[in-house]
Motif scaffolding. Structure first.
Motif: not given
Length: 466
Positions: A342-371
Motif C-alpha cells: 500500500m505504501n509503495r502504491h499509495m497513488g493507486s486507488p485499486q491497490v489501496c482498496e484491496q489493501g484496506c479490504a485485506a487488512l479489514s478481513m485479517l482484523a475481523l473477529r481477531k483482536p490479536e491481529n488488530c494489535r
C-alpha cells in the motif's frame, strides 16, 4: 431514458448527403454527421464512423469489414482454403478495431460465415487457428451470437486438437468472450464438459503463457454472476465444480510456479484463485497446497508490479474469510507486506482498496491481529489512503470498515486512531459518498464519536420520517 440508436445505413446516408448535396470534404462531412446525431441524443457506439468513397453514381459502397466478409464468403463457396485463411486474418484485424466494426459484421451474417469457415478447416489446425481467431474477435462484446452449433464447435476443437497450444488459447478466448455477461452460455458449456478441458489444457500446456492465461480467465468467468437478464446464476456451483471435480486449486497453484518471471500470467492466476475461494475449506486448501506461501513470496519479490500486487492482495482478502487462514497470513508476514505494498502504491486507488479490504478481513473477529496491524502502523496508512483518494468510494468504504474492525473488539485503540485524525476523514467520506454512509456511521459509533441516529419509525401511527 435509454439512448437512441440508428442503423449504419442511416449514418452513411447522412455522410453521403453532406458530401454530395452540401459539397463538404469527406472529413468535414463525417464530423458534421457525428455532431448532428450526438446533438439529438443518438448513441453511435454501434456505428462505424469512417468515410467511404462515395460518389454520385455509387450508392452501394461497403465498409471495408463488409468487403472482407464478402471475399471470405466467396472463398468459402469455392473452398479456396488459402484465400479463406488470408481473408480471415483481415477480418480479425477489422473486428479488432472497435465494437462498431464487430456489430456491423454481425448484422451481415458474419457469425454463420466464420463458423462455416471453421468447420471447413477443422482438419487443419494451422488454418483453423485463423478461423477461431476471427470468431473470438467477432464474439467480443456480442456473446448472444454463440448458438448451440458454435458451442459444439468450440468444444470439438478443444477435444480434437489438444496438442496445439496456440489453437487452444484462441479457442479459450472465444469461449471467454461468449460467456461474459451471458449466464446461459456459461451453464451450457459447463454442462457439456468445458471445465475438464480447461484444467486439462493448463496441465498439458503448463509452460505456455497464452494457454494458461486464457484458460484461467475462462475458469474465472465461469464464476461470474454478471448477467442482469437472469434472476440468479450458477456462479457458486461452477466454482465448486472447478475445485471439487476438476482439482482446480492444485492445477492453478502448480501452474503459477512455472511463471515466476511473468507478472501478467501470475495476475490472472491469483485473480482466479480469489474467485474460487468461495467456501471455508477451499480457503484452507489454498494454504495447504502451498498457495499462501507462494503468494507471500510473490508479493515480496514483485512489489513493484502494481497489477500483480493488486491481485495478490485480492487473493489474501478472499482466503482470509477463513479465521484460521487469517492467522496463517499474519504469521507468514502477510500484514507487513500488505502495508508495504500500500505504501509503495499509495497513488493507486485499486491497490489501496484491496489493501484496506485485506487488512479489514485479517482484523475481523481477531483482536490479536488488530494489535499486529496497529503496531505496524496500519491505522496511519489507512488514513493516508483516505486522504489520497477522497473521491474513490471503494477506498473510503474499505478504510471505514477496517477502522471499525480495528476497534470493535479492541476499544483501547480508539483514542490513538482518533488522534491521527480519523473522525474528520470518516465524516468527510460519509458526507461525500452515500454508499459509504452506513460503514462510516459504524466506524464513528465504535470509535466512540458523537453520532446523531435518526429514529425513522417508532411504531406509532403516522407517516414515516424522511
Amino acid at each position: 431514458m435509454a439512448s437512441r440508436r440508428i442503423t449504419q445505413e442511416t449514418f452513411d446516408s447522412v455522410v453521403r448527403e453532406n458530401m454530395i448535396e452540401f459539397e463538404m470534404e469527406p472529413e468535414e462531412a463525417l464530423k458534421e454527421a457525428i455532431q448532428q446525431f450526438e446533438s439529438q441524443g443518438v448513441d453511435l457506439v454501434n456505428v462505424v464512423k469512417t468515410v467511404q468513397n462515395f460518389s454520385s453514381d455509387d450508392s452501394n459502397q461497403k465498409h471495408h469489414v463488409l468487403q472482407v466478409l464478402d471475399a471470405l464468403q466467396k472463398a468459402l463457396d469455392m473452398l479456396a482454403l488459402d484465400e479463406m485463411e488470408e481473408h480471415l486474418t483481415h477480418f480479425t484485424e477489422q473486428c479488432s478495431l472497435n465494437f462498431a466494426h464487430r456489430h456491423l459484421a454481425a448484422e451481415k451474417s458474419a457469425y454463420s460465415t466464420v463458423l462455416s469457415s471453421c468447420r471447413t478447416m477443422m482438419s487443419d489446425g494451422q488454418r483453423l487457428l485463423k478461423g477461431v481467431q476471427g470468431l473470438a474477435a467477432l464474439l467480443d462484446g456480442q456473446p448472444d451470437l454463440l448458438d448451440l452449433e458454435g458451442q459444439h464447435l468450440l468444444l470439438d476443437i478443444l477435444k480434437q486438437h489438444q496438442e496445439l497450444a496456440a489453437l487452444n488459447a484462441a479457442t479459450f478466448r472465444a469461449i471467454h468472450h461468449s460467456c461474459l455477461k451471458h449466464e446461459q452460455n456459461r451453464q451450457d458449456l459447463v454442462q457439456r464438459g468445458v471445465l475438464p478441458l480447461l484444467t486439462g489444457a493448463i496441465v498439458r500446456h503448463g509452460t505456455s503463457a497464452d494457454v494458461v492465461r486464457e484458460a484461467a480467465g475462462v475458469l474465472r468467468v465461469m464464476t461470474y454472476d454478471d448477467d442482469i437478464r437472469v434472476p440468479f446464476g450458477h456462479a457458486h456451483d461452477h466454482a465448486k465444480m472447478i475445485v471439487m471435480e476438476n482439482n482446480g486449486l492444485r492445477v492453478i497453484i502448480e501452474a503459477a510456479k512455472a511463471f515466476t518471471e511473468n507478472p501478467t500470467v501470475l495476475s490472472e492466476l491469483c485473480c482466479t484463485l480469489s474467485r474460487l475461494a468461495v467456501r471455508n475449506e477451499f480457503c484452507q486448501d489454498i494454504v495447504d497446497l502451498g498457495g499462501l506461501n507462494f503468494m507471500v513470496a510473490l508479493l515480496a519479490d514483485c512489489i513493484e508490479h502494481r497489477e500483480l500486487v493488486r491481485q495478490v492482495l485480492g487473493a489474501f482478502r478472499a482466503i482470509a474469510g477463513n479465521d484460521e487462514v487469517k492467522d496463517a497470513i499474519v504469521n507468514a508476514g502477510g500484514t507487513d507486506l500488505i502495508m508495504l505494498a500500500m505504501n509503495r502504491h499509495m497513488g493507486s486507488p485499486q491497490v489501496c482498496e484491496q489493501g484496506c479490504a485485506a487488512l479489514s478481513m485479517l482484523a475481523l473477529r481477531k483482536p490479536e491481529n488488530c494489535r499486529v496491524i496497529m503496531e505496524a502502523g496500519g491505522a496511519f496508512l489507512t488514513l493516508q489512503a483516505m486522504k489520497s483518494h477522497p473521491a474513490e468510494v471503494n477506498v473510503q468504504k474499505q478504510a471505514c470498515m477496517l477502522l471499525r474492525n480495528l476497534v470493535a473488539r479492541k476499544p483501547d485503540f480508539s483514542q490513538l486512531i482518533l488522534e491521527l485524525g480519523a473522525e474528520v476523514l470518516i465524516r468527510q467520506a460519509k458526507a461525500t459518498h452515500q454508499d459509504c454512509e452506513d460503514l462510516a456511521k459504524a466506524a464513528l459509533r465504535d470509535l466512540g464519536c458523537n453520532l446523531e441516529l435518526r429514529e425513522l419509525w417508532t411504531g406509532q401511527k403516522g407517516d414515516i420520517s424522511r
